[in-house]
Motif scaffolding. Structure first.
Motif, PDB file in Angstrom:
ATOM      1  N   SER A 132       0.836  -1.200   0.000  1.00  0.00           N
ATOM      2  CA  SER A 132       0.000   0.000   0.000  1.00  0.00           C
ATOM      3  C   SER A 132       0.873   1.252   0.000  1.00  0.00           C
ATOM      4  N   ALA A 133       0.231   2.407  -0.079  1.00  0.00           N
ATOM      5  CA  ALA A 133       0.971   3.676  -0.111  1.00  0.00           C
ATOM      6  C   ALA A 133       1.639   3.988   1.212  1.00  0.00           C
ATOM      7  N   LYS A 134       1.375   3.186   2.234  1.00  0.00           N
ATOM      8  CA  LYS A 134       2.032   3.398   3.529  1.00  0.00           C
ATOM      9  C   LYS A 134       3.528   3.170   3.457  1.00  0.00           C
ATOM     10  N   VAL A 135       3.987   2.557   2.353  1.00  0.00           N
ATOM     11  CA  VAL A 135       5.424   2.379   2.192  1.00  0.00           C
ATOM     12  C   VAL A 135       6.131   3.728   2.175  1.00  0.00           C
ATOM     13  N   GLN A 137       5.338   6.270   3.980  1.00  0.00           N
ATOM     14  CA  GLN A 137       5.470   6.736   5.356  1.00  0.00           C
ATOM     15  C   GLN A 137       6.758   6.224   5.993  1.00  0.00           C
ATOM     16  N   LEU A 138       7.174   5.030   5.608  1.00  0.00           N
ATOM     17  CA  LEU A 138       8.431   4.490   6.124  1.00  0.00           C
ATOM     18  C   LEU A 138       9.608   5.356   5.698  1.00  0.00           C
ATOM     19  N   PHE A 139       9.597   5.803   4.438  1.00  0.00           N
ATOM     20  CA  PHE A 139      10.680   6.665   3.965  1.00  0.00           C
ATOM     21  C   PHE A 139      10.611   8.046   4.604  1.00  0.00           C
ATOM     22  N   ALA A 140       9.374   8.503   4.893  1.00  0.00           N
ATOM     23  CA  ALA A 140       9.236   9.821   5.521  1.00  0.00           C
ATOM     24  C   ALA A 140       9.815   9.830   6.926  1.00  0.00           C
ATOM     25  N   SER A 141       9.671   8.695   7.628  1.00  0.00           N
ATOM     26  CA  SER A 141      10.205   8.618   8.989  1.00  0.00           C
ATOM     27  C   SER A 141      11.690   8.305   9.020  1.00  0.00           C
ATOM     28  N   LYS A 142      12.168   7.619   7.967  1.00  0.00           N
ATOM     29  CA  LYS A 142      13.592   7.264   7.906  1.00  0.00           C
ATOM     30  C   LYS A 142      13.982   7.153   6.437  1.00  0.00           C
ATOM     31  N   SER A 143      14.636   8.183   5.915  1.00  0.00           N
ATOM     32  CA  SER A 143      14.923   8.253   4.480  1.00  0.00           C
ATOM     33  C   SER A 143      15.804   7.104   4.004  1.00  0.00           C
ATOM     34  N   GLY A 144      16.636   6.579   4.864  1.00  0.00           N
ATOM     35  CA  GLY A 144      17.539   5.503   4.469  1.00  0.00           C
ATOM     36  C   GLY A 144      16.981   4.119   4.717  1.00  0.00           C
ATOM     37  N   ASN A 260      -8.298   2.209  -3.282  1.00  0.00           N
ATOM     38  CA  ASN A 260      -7.805   2.971  -2.126  1.00  0.00           C
ATOM     39  C   ASN A 260      -6.366   2.560  -1.881  1.00  0.00           C
ATOM     40  N   ASP A 261      -5.421   3.410  -2.285  1.00  0.00           N
ATOM     41  CA  ASP A 261      -4.012   3.023  -2.170  1.00  0.00           C
ATOM     42  C   ASP A 261      -3.475   3.129  -0.756  1.00  0.00           C
ATOM     43  N   GLY A 262      -4.295   3.638   0.182  1.00  0.00           N
ATOM     44  CA  GLY A 262      -3.817   3.787   1.554  1.00  0.00           C
ATOM     45  C   GLY A 262      -4.301   2.718   2.507  1.00  0.00           C
ATOM     46  N   GLY A 263      -5.094   1.773   2.021  1.00  0.00           N
ATOM     47  CA  GLY A 263      -5.636   0.752   2.913  1.00  0.00           C
ATOM     48  C   GLY A 263      -5.657  -0.618   2.272  1.00  0.00           C
ATOM     49  N   PHE A 264      -6.027  -1.610   3.078  1.00  0.00           N
ATOM     50  CA  PHE A 264      -6.044  -2.993   2.619  1.00  0.00           C
ATOM     51  C   PHE A 264      -7.468  -3.535   2.582  1.00  0.00           C
ATOM     52  N   LEU A 265      -7.718  -4.378   1.614  1.00  0.00           N
ATOM     53  CA  LEU A 265      -8.921  -5.187   1.540  1.00  0.00           C
ATOM     54  C   LEU A 265      -8.544  -6.626   1.870  1.00  0.00           C
ATOM     55  N   GLN A 266      -9.543  -7.461   2.040  1.00  0.00           N
ATOM     56  CA  GLN A 266      -9.294  -8.888   2.285  1.00  0.00           C
ATOM     57  C   GLN A 266      -9.778  -9.694   1.090  1.00  0.00           C
ATOM     58  N   ALA A 267      -8.968 -10.643   0.682  1.00  0.00           N
ATOM     59  CA  ALA A 267      -9.319 -11.484  -0.466  1.00  0.00           C
ATOM     60  C   ALA A 267      -9.416 -12.941  -0.031  1.00  0.00           C
ATOM     61  N   TYR A 268     -10.450 -13.591  -0.532  1.00  0.00           N
ATOM     62  CA  TYR A 268     -10.653 -15.022  -0.317  1.00  0.00           C
ATOM     63  C   TYR A 268     -10.402 -15.707  -1.655  1.00  0.00           C
ATOM     64  N   VAL A 269      -9.453 -16.638  -1.685  1.00  0.00           N
ATOM     65  CA  VAL A 269      -9.063 -17.317  -2.925  1.00  0.00           C
ATOM     66  C   VAL A 269      -9.247 -18.815  -2.729  1.00  0.00           C
ATOM     67  N   ALA A 270     -10.007 -19.446  -3.610  1.00  0.00           N
ATOM     68  CA  ALA A 270     -10.238 -20.888  -3.498  1.00  0.00           C
ATOM     69  C   ALA A 270     -10.391 -21.480  -4.895  1.00  0.00           C
TER      70      ALA A 270
END
Length: 471
Positions: A132-135, A137-144, A260-270
């Motif tokens: 998700s787009a939360k990736v 946020q990881l760079f925003a908190s720690k650029s390296g 919605n690039d900022g959140g997760f959905l749930q998928a059922y695969v069978a």
């Protein structure tokens, strides 16, 4: 009008448009760490850390290559500009920047820059599909921050989607692969999904055969319609994840970036009725045990409905595969065709079907050459040219030619070489790309391509998903 060019050229002269031939023996830095490859793709962070590469590793000088790329992007930005693409002899270098993530492709395949950019965008969406787009946020908190440890399934998806040297037709033409079955069977499968999964809380319901769409059921609300990029992400994920076949059913989080690039959905695969290829995918906004149990009960009811004969018909259609196209190939004397259908309803995704390749187009390199020519023909149908100047977006946020507009109706274009003639014809709701032997005259291919387009449009309901069901 087409003009004759030497064989084995992906960049051809056509209508005043000239591009250099691909130097298939080129090696060195432009080819990436794997010197014999025709395409290298790199992902790096704004801090200059390598994240993913199609070829090479740390020991192959990847850090040096990444450092050069990061320096070029930074240099352009310091001067108030943004580098988009470069021409280096027969190589094309395309850059894409998404906040803290840098993407670059170095290609000697002859693919247009606009298509290479589409491929980079799709790779970025594959990262969002898993993280998700939360990736960002990881760079925003720690650029390296080193994001490689989090890639996991995203890295696997990217590698499998880049297994070929050329971008897939699904991404290049912006159409989902469709399983060729008649409209009656497709409608019956969709109706069974609506009946048994409609009250389960599912947002989307899909039945797939590997990466091919069998049936799609989605909400009526226009804002919740499953977009084509998200559909491609779902089908690619199911088709390229063999681990899904090891479990009777799988419950996993995923992100649909265009929903919605900022959140997760749930998928059922069978996989249905113990079939190794026909799979049910249900997507929900809820993540709890009750939702999983509802989906499990829906799957059981759907299997009972399909076991009455529908599943046998689906298996028969799967065994036939692309043989539905054999009569069309013999009728117009072509060696391969790809047909894209764009339904008039905005709620239904564009779909495509293609025939098998006929001798001598049996080697991977020959088939990749055909795909590149189709890519270039698609751009010519839209912009009259496949050059970067005519087709590349003017800015990073500008819509590109392929995704922003359909081909001009009733247009025709072709290109010739010593061994084949590649032609494309567009109608109001379809596009046809076809390969003929060069023994035919170009004027004959015009009539044959138009005939094939008309025949396919007349029978499109017998092999393509022309509408999407709603609930």
């Amino acid at each position: 009008r087409g003009r004759r060019a030497p064989p084995r050229r992906a960049w051809m002269e056509n209508g005043g448009e000239t591009a250099p031939a691909v130097d298939e023996g080129a090696t060195g830095a432009a080819a990436g760490p794997a010197g014999g490859s025709n395409k290298q793709i790199l992902i790096l962070s704004s801090a200059g850390k390598p994240i993913w590469a199609r070829h090479g590793d740390d020991d192959d000088g990847l850090h040096t290559t990444v450092g050069v790329v990061q320096a070029v992007i930074s240099f352009a930005r310091r001067h108030g500009d943004e580098i988009r693409c470069l021409k280096a002899g027969a190589r094309r270098v395309v850059f894409m920047v998404e906040r803290d993530l840098y993407f670059v492709v170095v290609s000697g395949t002859g693919e247009p820059e606009a298509v290479l950019l589409l491929q980079l965008r799709y790779i970025y969406q594959q990262i969002l599909f898993v993280l998700s787009a939360k990736v960002h946020q990881l760079f925003a908190s720690k650029s390296g921050f080193d994001v490689r440890s989090l890639l996991g399934d995203a890295g696997t998806l990217i590698r499998r989607s880049c297994s070929s040297d050329v971008c897939s037709l699904e991404v290049a033409l912006q159409a989902a692969r469709c399983m060729p079955i008649d409209s009656e069977l497709r409608s019956q499968v969709a109706a069974a999904v609506k009946t048994h999964c409609g009250n389960s809380g599912a947002l989307y319901g899909l039945v797939l055969h590997r990466a091919e769409l069998v049936a799609l059921v989605q909400p009526r609300a226009a804002e919740h319609v499953l977009t084509l990029p998200d559909l491609l992400l779902l089908t690619d994920f199911v088709a390229s994840s063999p681990s899904l076949r090891l479990a009777d059913q799988t419950w996993l989080p995923l992100c649909l970036p265009n929903f919605n690039d900022g959140g997760f959905l749930q998928a059922y695969v069978a996989y249905l009725c113990r079939s190794p290829d026909i799979v049910l995918v249900l997507v929900s906004t809820a993540n709890d045990v009750d939702q999983f149990q509802k989906f499990h009960a829906s799957r059981t009811g759907l299997e009972e409905a399909l076991s009455g004969g529908l599943m046998d018909r689906l298996r028969d259609a799967a065994r036939r595969g692309t043989r539905f196209a054999s009569r069309f190939i013999s009728q117009v004397r072509c060696m391969h065709f790809c047909f894209k259908h764009t339904p008039r309803s905005a709620s239904s995704p564009a779909v495509m079907v293609q025939s098998g390749y006929v001798f001598p187009l049996t080697e991977d390199t020959e088939q990749e050459r055909v795909v590149v020519e189709y890519q270039r023909l698609a751009l010519r149908l839209r912009a009259g040219s496949a050059t970067a100047e005519a087709t590349f977006p003017l800015s990073p946020r500008s819509p590109d030619v392929v995704t922003s507009g359909a081909a001009i109706s009733h247009s025709f274009t072709y290109v010739t070489c010593d061994t084949e003639i590649f032609a494309a014809v567009a109608s109001a709701d379809s596009e046809l790309y076809v390969t003929f032997p060069s023994t035919l005259e170009p004027v004959d291919t015009c009539g044959l391509a138009t005939l094939l387009s008309r025949l396919l449009r007349q029978e499109v309901d017998s092999f393509a998903a022309t509408t999407a069901s709603t609930w």
